[in-house]
Scaffold this active site. Structure first.
Site, PDB file in Angstrom:
ATOM      1  N   SER A 223     -56.554  54.591 -37.113  1.00  0.00           N
ATOM      2  CA  SER A 223     -55.657  55.506 -37.670  1.00  0.00           C
ATOM      3  C   SER A 223     -55.964  57.148 -36.912  1.00  0.00           C
ATOM      4  O   SER A 223     -55.829  57.259 -35.880  1.00  0.00           O
ATOM      5  CB  SER A 223     -55.535  55.284 -39.181  1.00  0.00           C
ATOM      6  OG  SER A 223     -54.232  55.435 -39.674  1.00  0.00           O
ATOM      7  N   GLN A 269     -43.657  58.522 -36.445  1.00  0.00           N
ATOM      8  CA  GLN A 269     -44.421  59.946 -36.492  1.00  0.00           C
ATOM      9  C   GLN A 269     -44.179  60.736 -35.333  1.00  0.00           C
ATOM     10  O   GLN A 269     -44.272  60.487 -34.356  1.00  0.00           O
ATOM     11  CB  GLN A 269     -45.959  59.902 -36.856  1.00  0.00           C
ATOM     12  CG  GLN A 269     -46.492  61.328 -36.935  1.00  0.00           C
ATOM     13  CD  GLN A 269     -48.135  61.096 -37.698  1.00  0.00           C
ATOM     14  OE1 GLN A 269     -48.651  60.206 -37.376  1.00  0.00           O
ATOM     15  NE2 GLN A 269     -48.298  62.020 -38.645  1.00  0.00           N
ATOM     16  N   HIS A 357     -52.487  47.351 -41.880  1.00  0.00           N
ATOM     17  CA  HIS A 357     -53.146  48.731 -41.036  1.00  0.00           C
ATOM     18  C   HIS A 357     -54.573  48.708 -41.235  1.00  0.00           C
ATOM     19  O   HIS A 357     -55.139  48.743 -42.275  1.00  0.00           O
ATOM     20  CB  HIS A 357     -52.285  49.798 -41.655  1.00  0.00           C
ATOM     21  CG  HIS A 357     -52.766  51.325 -41.164  1.00  0.00           C
ATOM     22  ND1 HIS A 357     -52.695  51.395 -39.393  1.00  0.00           N
ATOM     23  CD2 HIS A 357     -53.083  52.398 -41.422  1.00  0.00           C
ATOM     24  CE1 HIS A 357     -52.879  52.525 -39.230  1.00  0.00           C
ATOM     25  NE2 HIS A 357     -53.176  53.189 -40.109  1.00  0.00           N
TER      26      HIS A 357
HETATM   27  C1  MCU Z   1     -51.708  56.349 -37.988  1.00  0.00           C
HETATM   28  O1  MCU Z   1     -52.584  57.540 -38.513  1.00  0.00           O
HETATM   29  C2  MCU Z   1     -52.241  58.266 -39.769  1.00  0.00           C
HETATM   30  C3  MCU Z   1     -50.772  58.979 -39.673  1.00  0.00           C
HETATM   31  O2  MCU Z   1     -50.556  59.701 -38.270  1.00  0.00           O
HETATM   32  C4  MCU Z   1     -50.589  59.734 -40.844  1.00  0.00           C
HETATM   33  O3  MCU Z   1     -49.160  60.293 -40.636  1.00  0.00           O
HETATM   34  C5  MCU Z   1     -50.787  58.962 -42.254  1.00  0.00           C
HETATM   35  O4  MCU Z   1     -50.745  59.879 -43.107  1.00  0.00           O
HETATM   36  O5  MCU Z   1     -52.076  58.559 -42.105  1.00  0.00           O
HETATM   37  C6  MCU Z   1     -52.419  57.626 -41.048  1.00  0.00           C
HETATM   38  C7  MCU Z   1     -53.877  57.102 -41.139  1.00  0.00           C
HETATM   39  O6  MCU Z   1     -54.825  57.802 -40.849  1.00  0.00           O
HETATM   40  O7  MCU Z   1     -53.927  56.235 -41.982  1.00  0.00           O
HETATM   41  C8  MCU Z   1     -55.378  55.838 -42.615  1.00  0.00           C
END
Ligand code: MCU
Length: 411
Positions: A223, A269, A357
């Site tokens: 992520s 995003q 996720h």
């Molecule tokens: C996918 O990574 C991020 C995303 O870019 C953000 O918008 C969200 O708030 O958090 C995601 C993440 O890191 O989830 C653990």
């Protein structure tokens, strides 16, 4: 071939160990006592650009220099990578500092302690190492690992948030990196983390007692930390295998394609959203996010800085926010760089669904991950590593429309 005295390095894209490596006409860039790189004689590289150039509504051509000249060889592609890296740092990521004046390390009880000094200031941080010994390969994980790391491969847990905070917009300039270089430093969090990874590799090189082979290092994260893993692979040439997991926007997605998905009404995003959420990118990107067509690069080229080193991108076909088409399209475009270099085995993109996720889909991707780790870290075993896989139907998306350039053969 001339003398390039690092213990290992790269020569026109080819990994090389031994005392002679650089083809005639190229020069040896001596980075530290352990690592050197052959670059085309700097006279052979075009001067670094000092402007954005013309806007581009499609994905920019990785094989044409900013000055319009075509990339004609693997050695010239390293010039192009240097140019793209400079542009990415200037307009998006912030500046990666030059190697610091001093890095010292010690190892005890599974903790690697690192002190970095530069221009009169010093910082210290540490990383937990497990399963090391016998000069093994290792995977550096941003936070805890979200992929299974097999026996025979050590794990190094990198506390990236300590190097650069990522709580929210207020995290700008906070963390050990900024204690060393100043809170106004241009580097965004991901660039600061890549710098931290480089220091961990410095420490491993200087500390044989850890029992890790610095030439067989992988990096991963999921992520937001997956975005970081991608940037680390792009900015740090000693990383042999880069595994960004569900990185989405700011990682394996292209900005232009995320915007396209948004125009299709999808909840993805976008560059304008990401700068309001966190400090992953440099502050220079704040002025660029609302017009990414003006940028002379996109993230297919961020990934292309890794070529021909190995990249295995894990994505989730159920997650709209990540940019399910923006990541697929971007990485399909990125793949052409490994194709041009004749190194498709070192490129994998795998987008599957059915898992939460950041929970690794062992059923669908276990053998792929194993094949990459075997080939590029353990240097043994078979399995398929040339992968371009998606479980999503990308509807009206047309890769050829977004990549209106041809792929040369670069040797
Ligand atoms: C996918 O990574 C991020 C995303 O870019 C953000 O918008 C969200 O708030 O958090 C995601 C993440 O890191 O989830 C653990």
């Amino acid at each position: 071939r001339q003398n390039c005295s690092g213990l290992w390095g790269q020569c026109g894209g080819e990994n090389w160990s031994g005392p002679t490596c650089c083809a005639s006409g190229s020069t040896c860039e001596f980075q530290n006592p352990w690592y050197s790189q052959c670059l085309p004689g700097s006279a052979a590289c075009p001067a670094l650009p000092n402007s954005l150039g013309s806007a581009n509504q499609r994905l920019p051509d990785p094989f044409t220099f900013h000055n319009g000249a075509r990339v004609a060889s693997a050695a010239e592609f390293t010039c192009r990578q240097r140019e793209v890296s400079a542009l990415l740092q200037q307009y998006e990521l912030g500046q990666l500092p030059a190697a610091p004046q001093s890095v010292t390390a010690s190892y005890s009880g599974g903790t690697l302690s690192i002190t970095v000094s530069d221009q009169g200031r010093s910082i210290s941080f540490s990383a937990r190492v497990t399963n090391a010994g016998n000069n093994r390969p290792a995977i550096i994980t941003y936070g805890g690992a979200s992929i299974p790391v097999p026996n025979g491969v050590a794990t190094i847990v990198f506390n990236n948030d300590e190097i650069a905070e990522q709580r929210d917009r207020g995290s700008r300039g906070r963390g050990r990196f900024y204690d060393l270089y100043g809170s106004g430093h241009s580097a965004g969090a991901m660039t600061a983390w890549a710098w931290g990874v480089a220091r961990i590799i410095d420490a491993i090189e200087r500390t044989p007692a850890v029992g890790i082979d610095a030439r067989r290092i992988g990096v991963t994260g999921c992520s937001r930390n997956g975005k970081g893993a991608m940037v680390a692979g792009a900015l740090e040439p000693r990383i042999a295998l880069t595994i960004p997991q569900e990185s989405g926007s700011g990682g394996s997605a292209c900005w232009r394609l995320s915007n396209w998905q948004r125009q299709q009404g999808q909840n993805v995003q976008t560059p304008t959203q990401i700068i309001t959420e966190n400090v992953w990118l440099g502050s220079a990107f704040d002025a660029r996010a609302n017009n990414v067509d003006a940028l002379p690069f996109d993230h297919h080229q961020l990934a292309g800085l890794i070529a021909p080193r190995a990249l295995y991108v894990i994505e989730n076909s159920d997650m709209e926010w990540l940019g399910w088409t923006a990541t697929y399209g971007c990485m399909a475009a990125a793949r052409t760089q490994w194709e041009a270099l004749g190194q498709l085995d070192a490129f994998g993109f795998s987008q599957v669904g059915g898992n939460q996720h950041c929970s690794f889909n062992s059923g669908k991707q276990g053998s792929e991950l194993t094949a990459f780790i075997n080939k590029f870290l353990l240097q043994s075993g078979g399995g398929t590593t040339a992968i371009l896989r998606t479980e999503r139907n990308h509807g009206s998306f047309s890769l050829s429309q977004w990549t209106p350039w041809t792929v040369p053969t670069l040797r």
